[in-house]
Design an enzyme around this catalytic site. Structure first.
Site, PDB file in Angstrom:
ATOM      1  N   GLY A 259      16.475 -10.718 -64.882  1.00 41.59           N
ATOM      2  CA  GLY A 259      17.216  -9.432 -64.461  1.00 41.59           C
ATOM      3  C   GLY A 259      18.580 -10.093 -63.623  1.00 41.59           C
ATOM      4  CE1 TYR A 260      22.309  -6.294 -63.591  1.00 36.39           C
ATOM      5  CE2 TYR A 260      20.125  -5.429 -63.306  1.00 36.39           C
ATOM      6  CZ  TYR A 260      21.557  -5.524 -63.595  1.00 36.39           C
ATOM      7  OH  TYR A 260      22.054  -4.474 -64.767  1.00 36.39           O
TER       8      TYR A 260
ATOM      9  CE  LYS B 271      12.567 -11.284 -57.166  1.00 35.40           C
ATOM     10  NZ  LYS B 271      12.762 -11.101 -58.652  1.00 35.40           N
TER      11      LYS B 271
ATOM     12  CG  ASP C  28      11.787   2.713 -62.574  1.00 36.19           C
ATOM     13  OD1 ASP C  28      11.664   1.766 -63.350  1.00 36.19           O
ATOM     14  OD2 ASP C  28      12.825   3.570 -62.862  1.00 36.19           O
ATOM     15  CB  SER C  29      12.870  -2.033 -59.473  1.00 34.48           C
ATOM     16  OG  SER C  29      11.459  -2.315 -59.381  1.00 34.48           O
TER      17      SER C  29
ATOM     18  CG  HIS D 102      13.028  -4.982 -54.883  1.00 39.48           C
ATOM     19  ND1 HIS D 102      13.411  -6.417 -54.879  1.00 39.48           N
ATOM     20  CD2 HIS D 102      12.959  -4.611 -56.009  1.00 39.48           C
ATOM     21  CE1 HIS D 102      13.429  -6.601 -56.062  1.00 39.48           C
ATOM     22  NE2 HIS D 102      13.356  -5.705 -56.909  1.00 39.48           N
TER      23      HIS D 102
END
Ligand code: IMP
Length: 202
Positions: free
Chosen positions: A162-163, A182, A81-82, A187
């Site tokens: 997403g962001y 990326k 989960d992020s 992360h």
């Protein structure tokens, strides 16, 4: 158990089910495990499981996914989960990243809400964080990976999700990077490398 081969020597390896239906995440994690571990082979679920991510932290959501997938498939699993944590907003949107602007908000709406909140803020540092959770019915292991960056007020770039268009690292947004660029810094990659190491030690 499965068998792997390293420098001509046969090794036993562990099959691990990836507790996600997201194709991008599957590819990213499989590539990392393939590169860094001959002892673990990731597999995809053969049916879709919808886990409601209703916990108060990404750690708890990752754990919930791992336990539900394990009880469905009865195999070792890795879940993730992020979230995006903005320092001047006390860590928001955090665990609510995917629904920051409302339950079925689009990425554009979530990004716009964040931009609006930060319009008058000079401090826009933020962290993407991923938690991975391994569970095999006996032991439960967690790793965390982070990526530090800055939220920008005018989105740039067409890649990613997403962001990514408003998250800048060293002058480039994640949406301006190639998927490979990326993945190198992400992360998720950092959490995955730690998980591979942890599993290899156990
Ligand atoms: P998930 O739980 O990993 O699916 O992430 C929850 C939400 O966090 C996603 O819907 C995105 O809005 C955001 N997010 C997580 N990882 C990333 C990323 O690598 N880039 C951009 N947004 C991300």
């Amino acid at each position: 158990m499965c068998t792997g081969n390293i420098y001509g020597t046969k090794l036993e390896c562990m099959e691990i089910l990836l507790a996600t239906n997201n194709k991008n995440k599957q590819k990213e994690l499989v590539d990392i495990f393939f590169k860094h571990s001959s002892q673990h082979k990731l597999q995809f679920p053969n049916k879709k499981i919808e886990v409601i991510e209703d916990k108060l932290s990404i750690e708890e959501n990752a754990q919930k996914k791992a336990l539900e997938y394990f009880s469905e498939f009865n195999k070792p699993v890795i879940s993730d989960d992020s979230g995006l944590f903005v320092n001047s907003l006390n860590g928001a949107p955090g665990v609510y990243s995917s629904r920051f602007a409302g339950e079925h908000a689009s990425d554009i709406e979530n990004n716009q809400k964040l931009i609006d909140l930060l319009l008058n803020s000079l401090e826009r540092s933020a962290i993407f964080r991923t938690v991975l959770c391994f569970y095999d019915g006996k032991k439960i292991l967690y790793t965390t990976g982070e990526l530090q960056g800055e939220i920008i007020l005018s989105p740039r770039g067409l890649n990613g999700f997403g962001y990514d268009p408003i998250f800048e690292v060293n002058g480039k947004t994640l949406a301006e990077m190639t998927p490979e660029e990326k993945s190198e810094i992400s992360h998720r990659k950092n959490a995955s490398i730690k998980m591979v190491k942890l599993l290899n030690e156990k």
